[in-house]
Design an enzyme around this catalytic site. Structure first.
Site, PDB file in Angstrom:
ATOM      1  CD  GLN A   1       3.942 -51.232 -97.077  1.00 23.64           C
ATOM      2  OE1 GLN A   1       4.457 -50.151 -96.825  1.00 23.64           O
ATOM      3  NE2 GLN A   1       3.047 -51.397 -98.045  1.00 23.64           N
TER       4      GLN A   1
ATOM      5  CG  HIS B   1      15.071 -46.204-114.688  1.00 21.56           C
ATOM      6  ND1 HIS B   1      14.679 -47.426-114.228  1.00 21.56           N
ATOM      7  CD2 HIS B   1      16.229 -46.413-115.365  1.00 21.56           C
ATOM      8  CE1 HIS B   1      15.547 -48.350-114.610  1.00 21.56           C
ATOM      9  NE2 HIS B   1      16.495 -47.768-115.306  1.00 21.56           N
TER      10      HIS B   1
ATOM     11  CG  HIS C   1      41.417 -53.408 -70.720  1.00 14.50           C
ATOM     12  ND1 HIS C   1      40.315 -53.052 -70.004  1.00 14.50           N
ATOM     13  CD2 HIS C   1      41.030 -53.449 -72.024  1.00 14.50           C
ATOM     14  CE1 HIS C   1      39.294 -52.857 -70.825  1.00 14.50           C
ATOM     15  NE2 HIS C   1      39.707 -53.092 -72.070  1.00 14.50           N
TER      16      HIS C   1
ATOM     17  CD  GLU D   1      22.179 -45.579-110.352  1.00 11.96           C
ATOM     18  OE1 GLU D   1      21.637 -46.636-109.974  1.00 11.96           O
ATOM     19  OE2 GLU D   1      21.528 -44.619-110.807  1.00 11.96           O
ATOM     20  CG  HIS D   2      24.179 -46.071-114.357  1.00 12.56           C
ATOM     21  ND1 HIS D   2      23.014 -45.542-113.805  1.00 12.56           N
ATOM     22  CD2 HIS D   2      24.127 -47.413-114.147  1.00 12.56           C
ATOM     23  CE1 HIS D   2      22.296 -46.527-113.305  1.00 12.56           C
ATOM     24  NE2 HIS D   2      22.943 -47.672-113.485  1.00 12.56           N
TER      25      HIS D   2
ATOM     26  CB  THR E   1      18.278 -44.324-111.953  1.00 16.77           C
ATOM     27  OG1 THR E   1      19.404 -44.893-112.610  1.00 16.77           O
ATOM     28  CG2 THR E   1      17.317 -43.726-112.977  1.00 16.77           C
TER      29      THR E   1
ATOM     30  CG  ASP F   1      20.163 -50.840-116.342  1.00 19.24           C
ATOM     31  OD1 ASP F   1      20.858 -50.585-115.340  1.00 19.24           O
ATOM     32  OD2 ASP F   1      19.530 -49.974-116.981  1.00 19.24           O
TER      33      ASP F   1
ATOM     34  CD  GLN G   1      19.924 -45.271-116.693  1.00 15.31           C
ATOM     35  OE1 GLN G   1      19.810 -46.268-117.403  1.00 15.31           O
ATOM     36  NE2 GLN G   1      19.768 -45.318-115.393  1.00 15.31           N
TER      37      GLN G   1
END
Length: 433
Positions: free
Chosen positions: A192, A264, A423, A330-331, A239, A364, A261
């Site tokens: 939302q 998370h 053109h 990602e890492h 992650t 982080d 990690q």
């Protein structure tokens, strides 16, 4: 605790064989589409009902009052404020010194024929800050600072309302908004919030041009659904960390970083890529020791024992780099001998952490780098959130009459070859003036 996958006899096709969590965005899009339509049609009324349904609280004020933001800043623990300010200062320094693109030099193609380059910030952005299992106040810094450095004029932040805080976002999130000078903050979460940013809500929130920030699969699905109406940064999934390590690595460090990690999210991925059986055994022992008694022990165990996490055994460090590139973490941590040289060979990673004393946790918070990074292998084609994410590039074409005349015949010929005589005529008519 971590399952072991043997790649020592495999060459190529690593990407297809590497552990991955299931992350079905298309299925989630079906769930969030009615939510987005509801927000577009009913606005604030829908936001309140959806907040009650998903967050368990209907905020009294969807836009957080200025006095609530100021109060959160005033009540912030001084030591925590100091940590926040260090993180902000380092992120801003990196953004200003490394990421800020000024207008490019002009290219002079001929006398009177100039093409320049302008980098222009988007006008308005909506920044999403998660507030589920972990209220990621640090994401305020990672979103707001590069947007400010880019020169974005209008910045709005949304984060889920919290029952324990009277329907407001987490106080640390509000305090950071105050420190950074952001006063447009909404107690709205999930799909939302993305709908509110994309469509706007009359009398509450103007629509934005770009939406950035991490979130759960429904936030990701909502961003996919509104892409095109607005820009988005990426579709960041759960992650993940991958660690390339040899027998020189400290197993206690490796285990702690895998755990960091895993805490998370139960879907978080922790991957160790190593050519050392002795290190693999030592890390398993460290995991068993360190996981016990953790604040989020159940979540960590679910993550580490899930299909997305593993120890990948390889022949040597060269194969480890190839596997890491196929994974596109990602890492990515490099804990090997001559870690800088090994890191320099990596092509695909959201961020690379070099050596024993650059853990992902540093990135982080206060390394100065971004922590909004591509996941699920997208590092092979995408980048993390930087100043450039908030800017668009515009070519500026400046030709004199003589410069146009010098190539007019060729341009008109090209246009007619594409069956676009209008053109061609737009070129030719200038030669007749």
């Amino acid at each position: 605790m971590l399952r072991v996958v043997d790649f020592t006899s495999i060459s190529g096709r690593y990407r297809d064989l590497l552990p991955r969590a299931e992350f079905n965005v298309e299925r989630a899009v079906e769930v969030v589409t009615p939510i987005l339509h509801d927000v577009a049609e009913r606005g604030a009324e829908a936001l309140r009902e959806l907040s009650q349904r998903f967050d368990g609280v209907a905020p009294e004020h969807l836009r957080v009052p200025a006095e609530a933001i100021a109060r959160a800043e005033a009540e912030l623990d001084p030591d925590l404020r100091s940590a926040f300010e260090t993180s902000i200062a380092r992120r801003r320094a990196v953004a200003e010194q490394l990421e800020l693109e000024t207008d490019g030099p002009s290219a002079r193609l001929a006398e009177g024929a100039v093409v320049g380059l302008r980098n222009i910030p988007v006008s308005r952005v909506g920044l999403y800050v998660p507030g589920g299992l972990a209220p990621l106040a640090s994401s305020v810094i990672m979103n707001v600072v590069p947007a400010q450095v880019a020169g974005v004029a209008s910045i709005a932040v949304a984060s889920p309302p919290q029952k324990e805080f009277g329907g407001l976002p987490h106080p640390n999130i509000l305090a950071l908004c105050a420190i950074l000078g952001v006063d447009e903050v909404y107690a709205v979460g999930g799909a939302q919030a993305i709908g509110m940013f994309a469509h706007g809500v009359e009398g509450l929130c103007d629509p934005v041009n770009l939406i950035t920030g991490p979130g759960n699969i429904y936030v990701v699905a909502a961003k996919r659904a509104v892409r095109g109406l607005v820009g988005i940064d990426s579709e960041a999934g759960p992650t993940e960390i991958a660690i390339v390590a040899d027998d020189a690595a400290n197993p206690a460090f490796v285990a702690a970083d895998l755990i960091s990690q895993a805490e998370h999210d139960p879907m978080a991925a922790s991957l160790l890529i190593t050519d050392s059986e002795s290190l693999a055994h030592a890390v398993q022992a460290e995991l068993a020791r360190q996981v016990s008694g953790q604040a989020h022990e159940e979540r960590i165990r679910t993550s580490l024992t899930g299909e997305q996490s593993a120890i990948v055994m390889v022949r040597d460090v060269a194969q480890a780099v190839a596997v890491a590139d196929a994974y596109g973490a990602e890492h990515l941590e490099i804990q090997t001998r001559d870690a800088r040289a090994v890191a320099a060979r990596v092509r695909n990673a959201g961020a690379i952490f070099v050596g024993d004393y650059a853990p992902v946790s540093l990135g982080d918070y206060s390394a100065g780098s971004t922590h909004v990074l591509p996941t699920a292998g997208c590092a092979c084609h995408s980048s993390g959130l930087t100043v450039r994410s908030f800017m668009k590039t515009v070519h500026v074409i400046d030709y004199s009459a003589d410069a146009l005349a010098a190539i007019a015949d060729g341009v008109a010929r090209f246009a007619r070859a594409e069956n676009l005589p209008g053109h061609a005529r737009a070129i030719e008519i200038r030669g007749e003036a």
